[in-house]
Every structure is written in structure tokens, then in C-alpha cells.
Design a protein around this motif. Structure first.
Motif, PDB file in Angstrom:
ATOM      1  N   GLU A   1       0.844  -1.198   0.000  1.00 49.14           N
ATOM      2  CA  GLU A   1       0.000   0.000   0.000  1.00 49.14           C
ATOM      3  C   GLU A   1       0.878   1.247   0.000  1.00 49.14           C
ATOM      4  O   GLU A   1       1.686   1.433   0.913  1.00 49.14           O
ATOM      5  CB  GLU A   1      -0.902   0.013   1.239  1.00 49.14           C
ATOM      6  N   PRO A   2       0.735   2.129  -1.003  1.00 49.15           N
ATOM      7  CA  PRO A   2       1.572   3.332  -1.080  1.00 49.15           C
ATOM      8  C   PRO A   2       1.503   4.215   0.175  1.00 49.15           C
ATOM      9  O   PRO A   2       2.517   4.744   0.617  1.00 49.15           O
ATOM     10  CB  PRO A   2       1.034   4.077  -2.294  1.00 49.15           C
ATOM     11  N   GLU A   3       0.321   4.351   0.778  1.00 47.15           N
ATOM     12  CA  GLU A   3       0.185   5.187   1.976  1.00 47.15           C
ATOM     13  C   GLU A   3       1.003   4.614   3.133  1.00 47.15           C
ATOM     14  O   GLU A   3       1.697   5.340   3.842  1.00 47.15           O
ATOM     15  CB  GLU A   3      -1.289   5.311   2.369  1.00 47.15           C
ATOM     16  N   ALA A   4       0.929   3.309   3.334  1.00 42.34           N
ATOM     17  CA  ALA A   4       1.676   2.656   4.409  1.00 42.34           C
ATOM     18  C   ALA A   4       3.179   2.750   4.144  1.00 42.34           C
ATOM     19  O   ALA A   4       3.965   3.016   5.060  1.00 42.34           O
ATOM     20  CB  ALA A   4       1.259   1.201   4.549  1.00 42.34           C
ATOM     21  N   ARG A   5       3.569   2.547   2.903  1.00 40.49           N
ATOM     22  CA  ARG A   5       4.986   2.621   2.535  1.00 40.49           C
ATOM     23  C   ARG A   5       5.535   4.021   2.807  1.00 40.49           C
ATOM     24  O   ARG A   5       6.603   4.186   3.397  1.00 40.49           O
ATOM     25  CB  ARG A   5       5.141   2.236   1.065  1.00 40.49           C
ATOM     26  N   ALA A   6       4.803   5.056   2.401  1.00 41.68           N
ATOM     27  CA  ALA A   6       5.250   6.442   2.605  1.00 41.68           C
ATOM     28  C   ALA A   6       5.318   6.777   4.095  1.00 41.68           C
ATOM     29  O   ALA A   6       6.276   7.411   4.553  1.00 41.68           O
ATOM     30  CB  ALA A   6       4.321   7.406   1.879  1.00 41.68           C
ATOM     31  N   ALA A   7       4.317   6.358   4.864  1.00 37.59           N
ATOM     32  CA  ALA A   7       4.306   6.639   6.301  1.00 37.59           C
ATOM     33  C   ALA A   7       5.469   5.936   6.999  1.00 37.59           C
ATOM     34  O   ALA A   7       6.140   6.514   7.851  1.00 37.59           O
ATOM     35  CB  ALA A   7       2.976   6.202   6.908  1.00 37.59           C
ATOM     36  N   GLU A   8       5.723   4.690   6.618  1.00 36.23           N
ATOM     37  CA  GLU A   8       6.825   3.948   7.227  1.00 36.23           C
ATOM     38  C   GLU A   8       8.165   4.592   6.880  1.00 36.23           C
ATOM     39  O   GLU A   8       9.026   4.741   7.741  1.00 36.23           O
ATOM     40  CB  GLU A   8       6.788   2.483   6.779  1.00 36.23           C
ATOM     41  N   ARG A   9       8.337   5.002   5.647  1.00 38.96           N
ATOM     42  CA  ARG A   9       9.594   5.663   5.254  1.00 38.96           C
ATOM     43  C   ARG A   9       9.804   6.962   6.025  1.00 38.96           C
ATOM     44  O   ARG A   9      10.914   7.266   6.453  1.00 38.96           O
ATOM     45  CB  ARG A   9       9.601   5.932   3.756  1.00 38.96           C
ATOM     46  N   GLY A  10       8.727   7.730   6.192  1.00 40.69           N
ATOM     47  CA  GLY A  10       8.834   8.977   6.950  1.00 40.69           C
ATOM     48  C   GLY A  10       9.257   8.733   8.381  1.00 40.69           C
ATOM     49  O   GLY A  10      10.129   9.429   8.917  1.00 40.69           O
ATOM     50  N   LEU A  11       8.654   7.742   9.028  1.00 42.31           N
ATOM     51  CA  LEU A  11       9.006   7.421  10.411  1.00 42.31           C
ATOM     52  C   LEU A  11      10.435   6.902  10.501  1.00 42.31           C
ATOM     53  O   LEU A  11      11.199   7.307  11.382  1.00 42.31           O
ATOM     54  CB  LEU A  11       8.019   6.396  10.978  1.00 42.31           C
ATOM     55  N   ILE A  12      10.815   6.046   9.586  1.00 44.62           N
ATOM     56  CA  ILE A  12      12.185   5.522   9.587  1.00 44.62           C
ATOM     57  C   ILE A  12      13.202   6.647   9.390  1.00 44.62           C
ATOM     58  O   ILE A  12      14.231   6.693  10.067  1.00 44.62           O
ATOM     59  CB  ILE A  12      12.355   4.412   8.523  1.00 44.62           C
ATOM     60  N   ASP A  13      12.916   7.582   8.494  1.00 44.34           N
ATOM     61  CA  ASP A  13      13.831   8.710   8.262  1.00 44.34           C
ATOM     62  C   ASP A  13      14.046   9.526   9.530  1.00 44.34           C
ATOM     63  O   ASP A  13      15.183   9.870   9.880  1.00 44.34           O
ATOM     64  CB  ASP A  13      13.307   9.613   7.140  1.00 44.34           C
ATOM     65  N   VAL A  14      12.973   9.837  10.247  1.00 49.27           N
ATOM     66  CA  VAL A  14      13.085  10.623  11.482  1.00 49.27           C
ATOM     67  C   VAL A  14      13.851   9.831  12.539  1.00 49.27           C
ATOM     68  O   VAL A  14      14.738  10.366  13.214  1.00 49.27           O
ATOM     69  CB  VAL A  14      11.690  11.038  11.999  1.00 49.27           C
ATOM     70  N   HIS A  15      13.525   8.565  12.653  1.00 43.29           N
ATOM     71  CA  HIS A  15      14.177   7.720  13.656  1.00 43.29           C
ATOM     72  C   HIS A  15      15.670   7.580  13.364  1.00 43.29           C
ATOM     73  O   HIS A  15      16.510   7.735  14.260  1.00 43.29           O
ATOM     74  CB  HIS A  15      13.502   6.342  13.678  1.00 43.29           C
ATOM     75  N   LEU A  16      16.020   7.291  12.122  1.00 44.79           N
ATOM     76  CA  LEU A  16      17.432   7.112  11.778  1.00 44.79           C
ATOM     77  C   LEU A  16      18.221   8.412  11.894  1.00 44.79           C
ATOM     78  O   LEU A  16      19.384   8.397  12.322  1.00 44.79           O
ATOM     79  CB  LEU A  16      17.576   6.534  10.371  1.00 44.79           C
ATOM     80  N   ALA A  17      17.611   9.537  11.543  1.00 46.48           N
ATOM     81  CA  ALA A  17      18.306  10.829  11.675  1.00 46.48           C
ATOM     82  C   ALA A  17      18.702  11.051  13.134  1.00 46.48           C
ATOM     83  O   ALA A  17      19.826  11.469  13.434  1.00 46.48           O
ATOM     84  CB  ALA A  17      17.422  11.961  11.169  1.00 46.48           C
ATOM     85  N   ARG A  18      17.790  10.768  14.041  1.00 48.99           N
ATOM     86  CA  ARG A  18      18.095  10.923  15.464  1.00 48.99           C
ATOM     87  C   ARG A  18      19.176   9.947  15.911  1.00 48.99           C
ATOM     88  O   ARG A  18      20.123  10.301  16.609  1.00 48.99           O
ATOM     89  CB  ARG A  18      16.829  10.716  16.283  1.00 48.99           C
ATOM     90  N   ASP A  19      19.054   8.687  15.497  1.00 51.49           N
ATOM     91  CA  ASP A  19      20.039   7.697  15.906  1.00 51.49           C
ATOM     92  C   ASP A  19      21.424   7.988  15.337  1.00 51.49           C
ATOM     93  O   ASP A  19      22.428   7.855  16.031  1.00 51.49           O
ATOM     94  CB  ASP A  19      19.580   6.291  15.497  1.00 51.49           C
ATOM     95  N   PHE A  20      21.488   8.396  14.079  1.00 58.63           N
ATOM     96  CA  PHE A  20      22.793   8.725  13.502  1.00 58.63           C
ATOM     97  C   PHE A  20      23.394   9.961  14.147  1.00 58.63           C
ATOM     98  O   PHE A  20      24.616  10.055  14.312  1.00 58.63           O
ATOM     99  CB  PHE A  20      22.701   8.872  11.988  1.00 58.63           C
ATOM    100  N   ALA A  21      22.566  10.915  14.554  1.00 53.72           N
ATOM    101  CA  ALA A  21      23.078  12.087  15.272  1.00 53.72           C
ATOM    102  C   ALA A  21      23.695  11.659  16.602  1.00 53.72           C
ATOM    103  O   ALA A  21      24.745  12.176  17.001  1.00 53.72           O
ATOM    104  CB  ALA A  21      21.955  13.103  15.490  1.00 53.72           C
ATOM    105  N   ARG A  22      23.087  10.709  17.274  1.00 53.18           N
ATOM    106  CA  ARG A  22      23.659  10.183  18.528  1.00 53.18           C
ATOM    107  C   ARG A  22      25.007   9.524  18.276  1.00 53.18           C
ATOM    108  O   ARG A  22      25.957   9.706  19.039  1.00 53.18           O
ATOM    109  CB  ARG A  22      22.736   9.124  19.122  1.00 53.18           C
ATOM    110  N   ILE A  23      25.072   8.716  17.232  1.00 52.33           N
ATOM    111  CA  ILE A  23      26.332   8.036  16.912  1.00 52.33           C
ATOM    112  C   ILE A  23      27.418   9.069  16.613  1.00 52.33           C
ATOM    113  O   ILE A  23      28.532   8.988  17.146  1.00 52.33           O
ATOM    114  CB  ILE A  23      26.143   7.062  15.729  1.00 52.33           C
ATOM    115  N   ARG A  24      27.098  10.029  15.754  1.00 54.34           N
ATOM    116  CA  ARG A  24      28.072  11.080  15.416  1.00 54.34           C
ATOM    117  C   ARG A  24      28.541  11.805  16.670  1.00 54.34           C
ATOM    118  O   ARG A  24      29.734  12.050  16.847  1.00 54.34           O
ATOM    119  CB  ARG A  24      27.462  12.094  14.447  1.00 54.34           C
ATOM    120  N   HIS A  25      27.585  12.156  17.534  1.00 49.03           N
ATOM    121  CA  HIS A  25      27.922  12.882  18.764  1.00 49.03           C
ATOM    122  C   HIS A  25      28.914  12.079  19.615  1.00 49.03           C
ATOM    123  O   HIS A  25      29.904  12.620  20.104  1.00 49.03           O
ATOM    124  CB  HIS A  25      26.656  13.202  19.567  1.00 49.03           C
TER     125      HIS A  25
END
Length: 193
Positions: free
Chosen positions: A99-123
Motif C-alpha cells: 500500500e503506497p500510503e503505508a509505505r510512505a508513512a513507514e519511510r517517513g518514520l524511519i527517516d526521522v528515527h534514523l536521523a536521530r540515531d545517527f546524530a547520537r552516533i556522530r555525537h
């Protein structure tokens, strides 16, 4: 409000609306804190945690409650004070990727989650020279390629969860070892070819 309701061990998020609601850095931070500590917190306490005003944080808390991820906890004495707690100990994604809606929502959540996690790693890797030597030596960032079947990958994932389980922050907070610190463990296992 549900009193005495123990959070479920993990919730599988399949609804794109819930994914979109969670796809905000402050909400992910709030969810992580509540789920990993088991504490009840007010909007003012959460505001300090996420760096927002109490009114903005209150809005985020109400949105998380709207989707069943957190719930109102019993008051700590002042009936005007709203205390919130996690309704889950963890969450995973499981939307219908056809389902395109589910795929887009999941990608958005993953992007936000990974951005935060990678910022922690970098820090950590920028600031680790200021940490005590035992913490520098114990920390690790590694990558390995394995050759597995889907069934073997499921077994590896279960084994990793089993290894980490005795060290969950929420379970150890009542009586932690004297030198314990909160440690983020990032784990992902997926085919690359």
C-alpha cells in the motif's frame, strides 16, 4: 486512564496514521524515555527532555495518547497535574508495504528515527575523547556481512534480542550497578544484494 495496566512488551505498528503521528523527533524521544524507564512524567518534565515548551510538549503527549502509545497515569497528588506513562515497552513497524500510503508513512518514520540515531552516533564519536577510557574501549561501531537464509536471519535476530534482554534499562533502573550508564544499541539486519 488505566491504573495498574502494565505495558505490553512490544507493539507492532501497522496503521499509517500512527506511523505519521510518531514521525516527529520529540515524540520519538518521549516514547523512548517513557518506554525505557517506566516512569510517569508531566508535560513540564518532558519539555526539559525534548527541548520544547510545556505547552508544545503537552500537544505531543496528547497526540501519542490519541493513538494508544501512551496513557494517562495516576496523579501523584495534585489532581491538576497530568501524568503520562507508556502503554508499550517497545514498538516495531509492520505496515502493508504493498500500500503506497503505508509505505510512505513507514519511510517517513524511519527517516526521522534514523536521523536521530545517527546524530547520537556522530555525537559519541566526536565527543568520546572526553569520556573515561573504559567507556572509550567498550564502545564499538562495526559492520559485518553474513550469508543467511531468511530463517537463519530470524534466528539471529531472536538471539540478539535474548542477549540484550537482561540489560534493558527499564528493568535495571530500580537497582543498577554503580557505574552503569544508559547505552544506545543500534541493530539492523537486512539483505543488501
Amino acid at each position: 486512564m488505566t491504573e495498574g495496566h502494565p505495558p505490553t512488551s512490544s507493539t507492532r505498528i501497522t496503521d499509517p496514521q500512527v506511523m505519521r503521528a510518531l514521525a516527529h523527533p520529540a515524540r520519538i524521544e518521549i516514547m523512548e524515555h517513557l518506554a525505557s524507564t517506566g516512569e510517569g512524567v508531566t508535560a513540564t518534565q518532558c519539555a526539559t527532555l525534548v527541548g520544547l515548551s510545556p505547552s508544545a510538549t503537552s500537544y505531543h503527549l496528547r497526540e501519542l495518547a490519541r493513538y494508544g502509545l501512551i496513557e494517562q497515569a495516576p496523579s501523584r497528588g495534585d489532581a491538576r497535574e497530568r501524568v503520562w506513562r507508556s502503554a508499550v515497552q517497545g514498538w516495531s513497524l509492520g505496515g502493508d508495504l504493498a500500500e503506497p500510503e503505508a509505505r510512505a508513512a513507514e519511510r517517513g518514520l524511519i527517516d526521522v528515527h534514523l536521523a536521530r540515531d545517527f546524530a547520537r552516533i556522530r555525537h559519541w564519536f566526536v565527543e568520546q575523547q572526553d569520556a573515561p577510557r573504559p567507556w572509550q574501549d567498550a564502545s564499538e561501531l562495526s559492520n559485518q556481512l553474513l550469508l543467511l537464509t531468511a530463517e537463519e536471519l530470524a534466528q539471529v535476530n531472536a538471539a540478539v534480542r535474548d542477549v540484550l534482554a537482561p540489560y534493558r534499562r527499564r528493568d535495571r533502573l530500580p537497582d543498577p550497578p554503580a557505574d552503569a550508564r544508559t547505552v544506545a544499541v543500534h541493530y539492523a539486519a537486512f539483505p543488501v544484494d
